[in-house]
Design a protein around this motif. Structure first.
Motif, PDB file in Angstrom:
ATOM      1  N   UNK A 118       0.718  -1.301  -0.001  1.00  0.00           N
ATOM      2  CA  UNK A 118      -0.047  -0.108   0.106  1.00  0.00           C
ATOM      3  C   UNK A 118       0.790   1.190   0.088  1.00  0.00           C
ATOM      4  N   UNK A 119       0.710   2.062  -0.672  1.00  0.00           N
ATOM      5  CA  UNK A 119       1.381   3.543  -0.801  1.00  0.00           C
ATOM      6  C   UNK A 119       0.567   4.751  -0.367  1.00  0.00           C
ATOM      7  N   UNK A 120       0.941   5.535   0.124  1.00  0.00           N
ATOM      8  CA  UNK A 120       0.158   6.883   0.553  1.00  0.00           C
ATOM      9  C   UNK A 120       1.044   8.268   0.296  1.00  0.00           C
ATOM     10  N   UNK A 121       1.026   8.660  -0.912  1.00  0.00           N
ATOM     11  CA  UNK A 121       1.439  10.070  -0.948  1.00  0.00           C
ATOM     12  C   UNK A 121       0.656  10.907  -0.382  1.00  0.00           C
ATOM     13  N   UNK A 122       1.349  11.975   0.175  1.00  0.00           N
ATOM     14  CA  UNK A 122       0.881  12.922   0.839  1.00  0.00           C
ATOM     15  C   UNK A 122       1.459  14.464   0.724  1.00  0.00           C
ATOM     16  N   UNK A 123       0.736  15.392   0.890  1.00  0.00           N
ATOM     17  CA  UNK A 123       1.263  16.869   0.952  1.00  0.00           C
ATOM     18  C   UNK A 123       0.416  17.325   1.810  1.00  0.00           C
ATOM     19  N   UNK A 124       1.168  18.612   2.485  1.00  0.00           N
ATOM     20  CA  UNK A 124       0.604  19.413   3.632  1.00  0.00           C
ATOM     21  C   UNK A 124       1.468  20.362   4.023  1.00  0.00           C
ATOM     22  N   UNK A 125       0.956  20.958   5.016  1.00  0.00           N
ATOM     23  CA  UNK A 125       1.726  22.223   5.740  1.00  0.00           C
ATOM     24  C   UNK A 125       1.996  21.960   7.041  1.00  0.00           C
ATOM     25  N   UNK A 126       2.886  22.373   7.696  1.00  0.00           N
ATOM     26  CA  UNK A 126       3.350  22.426   9.052  1.00  0.00           C
ATOM     27  C   UNK A 126       3.778  23.725   9.435  1.00  0.00           C
ATOM     28  N   UNK A 146       7.363  -1.007   6.879  1.00  0.00           N
ATOM     29  CA  UNK A 146       6.785   0.504   6.506  1.00  0.00           C
ATOM     30  C   UNK A 146       7.926   1.303   6.352  1.00  0.00           C
ATOM     31  N   UNK A 147       8.105   2.107   5.341  1.00  0.00           N
ATOM     32  CA  UNK A 147       8.813   3.031   4.613  1.00  0.00           C
ATOM     33  C   UNK A 147       8.366   4.257   4.427  1.00  0.00           C
ATOM     34  N   UNK A 148       8.969   5.299   4.688  1.00  0.00           N
ATOM     35  CA  UNK A 148       8.870   6.552   4.319  1.00  0.00           C
ATOM     36  C   UNK A 148       9.471   7.597   4.217  1.00  0.00           C
ATOM     37  N   UNK A 149       9.304   8.723   3.579  1.00  0.00           N
ATOM     38  CA  UNK A 149      10.062   9.954   3.192  1.00  0.00           C
ATOM     39  C   UNK A 149       9.373  11.165   3.156  1.00  0.00           C
ATOM     40  N   UNK A 150       9.865  12.334   3.822  1.00  0.00           N
ATOM     41  CA  UNK A 150       9.102  13.422   3.881  1.00  0.00           C
ATOM     42  C   UNK A 150      10.275  14.501   3.528  1.00  0.00           C
ATOM     43  N   UNK A 151       9.844  15.483   2.743  1.00  0.00           N
ATOM     44  CA  UNK A 151      10.643  16.708   2.232  1.00  0.00           C
ATOM     45  C   UNK A 151       9.855  17.888   2.831  1.00  0.00           C
ATOM     46  N   UNK A 152      10.510  18.812   3.528  1.00  0.00           N
ATOM     47  CA  UNK A 152       9.974  20.082   4.270  1.00  0.00           C
ATOM     48  C   UNK A 152      10.715  21.349   3.257  1.00  0.00           C
ATOM     49  N   UNK A 153       9.924  22.189   2.993  1.00  0.00           N
ATOM     50  CA  UNK A 153      10.450  23.144   2.504  1.00  0.00           C
ATOM     51  C   UNK A 153       9.968  24.613   3.134  1.00  0.00           C
ATOM     52  N   UNK A 154      10.580  25.439   3.702  1.00  0.00           N
ATOM     53  CA  UNK A 154      10.325  26.670   4.426  1.00  0.00           C
ATOM     54  C   UNK A 154       9.560  27.526   3.362  1.00  0.00           C
ATOM     55  N   UNK A 176      13.089  13.995   6.192  1.00  0.00           N
ATOM     56  CA  UNK A 176      12.767  12.760   7.246  1.00  0.00           C
ATOM     57  C   UNK A 176      12.576  11.498   6.503  1.00  0.00           C
ATOM     58  N   UNK A 177      13.242  10.337   7.039  1.00  0.00           N
ATOM     59  CA  UNK A 177      12.931   9.046   6.284  1.00  0.00           C
ATOM     60  C   UNK A 177      13.039   7.942   7.317  1.00  0.00           C
ATOM     61  N   UNK A 178      12.383   6.821   7.274  1.00  0.00           N
ATOM     62  CA  UNK A 178      12.277   5.976   8.187  1.00  0.00           C
ATOM     63  C   UNK A 178      12.093   4.561   7.566  1.00  0.00           C
TER      64      UNK A 178
END
Length: 303
Positions: free
Chosen positions: A227-235, A271-279, A296-298
């Motif tokens: 199962x894949x979960x692409x995501x986009x959002x704000x922090x 479970x594998x994950x990768x997140x990129x954060x851009x100010x 962030x990756x895990x």
């Protein structure tokens, strides 16, 4: 369906009105977790954070001969265990390497070691699911124990935040809310946490920090086991000014807004994950600190 839309709109409205932001994000406790891996009982895994920033900029935000570029590499052992059907215990043990470069020269300072231990307990307040609709709400409290080294000699009044540290030297507390809602394969995940800091033995008090994040994701079933979960959002994160000896410290605190883009994958019990954060917007240390980027990756095992 109307209930789903109403809850989603209210949640997004709350995120946008909170205007929290990300401060520096060095070795002092990154509160961003991203989308948690899907698990029924427990998981354990390793996460890796990388971020870099400029400090000691001039009053106009420009780099000078006394400016520094700092890089933070953090490896975390993290895990969670469900107790019964409503309770969850989570723990994060970080190990950080921090590098500080003098801008325009080859001079480099470096330190590494354990960071502060984070332990939290969460309660599942809402858990509803049907063939096409799912929602869950977790509320929690946590404690950060001063395992990482805090060196009071690292801090001086240099218009730079006191972040070149492996730990805060203080016992701090967090409260958190995690809400996840999904209709068919489209979902919304939101997190909010508030960190309450206490004064350490060297009379330094880091400002309290509010973090809010929200991500829209799409649950893509490739096969029975993938199962894949692409995501986009704000922090968003905002931090109050630090204090020492009871006095407020200028050149500390501020706010930052990040856009997050990532993907989570579940392959059987891995479970594998990768997140990129851009100010996208920031005002940190009265403009004398500038974030560049983060990722962030895990890899996590559910069982």
């Amino acid at each position: 369906m109307k209930k789903l839309i109403s809850i989603s709109v209210l949640t997004l409205f709350a995120i946008n009105c909170s205007l929290a932001c990300d401060i520096c994000g060095g070795g002092l406790g990154n509160t961003y977790t991203g989308l948690l891996p899907n698990f029924n009982k427990r998981f354990i895994g390793i996460r890796y954070h990388f971020n870099q920033l400029y400090t000691q900029l001039d009053i106009h935000g420009n780099r000078t001969a006394i400016s520094n570029k700092e890089k933070y590499n953090t490896v975390e052992l993290w895990g969670a265990w469900n107790v019964g059907s409503r309770w969850r215990v989570m723990a994060i043990v970080p190990y950080s390497q921090i590098q500080k470069y003098s801008y325009g020269s080859s001079e480099k300072n470096q330190k590494s070691g354990l960071g502060d231990l984070n332990i939290s307990g969460l309660y599942n307040l809402i858990n509803k699911s049907s063939n096409s609709f799912r929602q869950s709400l977790w509320v929690g409290i946590g404690v950060k124990l001063p395992v990482g080294t805090y060196n009071k000699n690292e801090y001086s009044n240099t218009n730079s935040p006191n972040i070149y540290q492996l730990g805060t030297g203080s016992t701090d507390f967090t409260t958190s809310i995690n809400y996840d809602i999904r209709y068919n394969n489209l979902g919304l995940n939101t997190n909010m946490s508030y960190k309450i800091n206490t004064e350490n033995k060297d009379d330094y008090l880091y400002g309290n920090k509010l973090t809010v994040s929200g991500s829209i994701y799409y649950n893509t079933v490739i096969s029975e086991s993938i199962t894949l979960r692409p995501n986009v959002g704000l922090m968003h994160e905002t931090q109050e000014k630090d204090h020492t000896m009871g006095y407020k410290i200028d050149g500390t605190g501020g706010y930052n807004t990040n856009i997050n883009m990532g993907i989570e994958a579940n392959i059987k019990n891995i479970a594998l994950g990768f997140t990129y954060q851009k100010p996208t917007k920031q005002e940190i240390s009265q403009g004398r600190t500038q974030l560049i980027n983060k990722f962030l990756t895990h890899i996590t095992f559910t069982f």
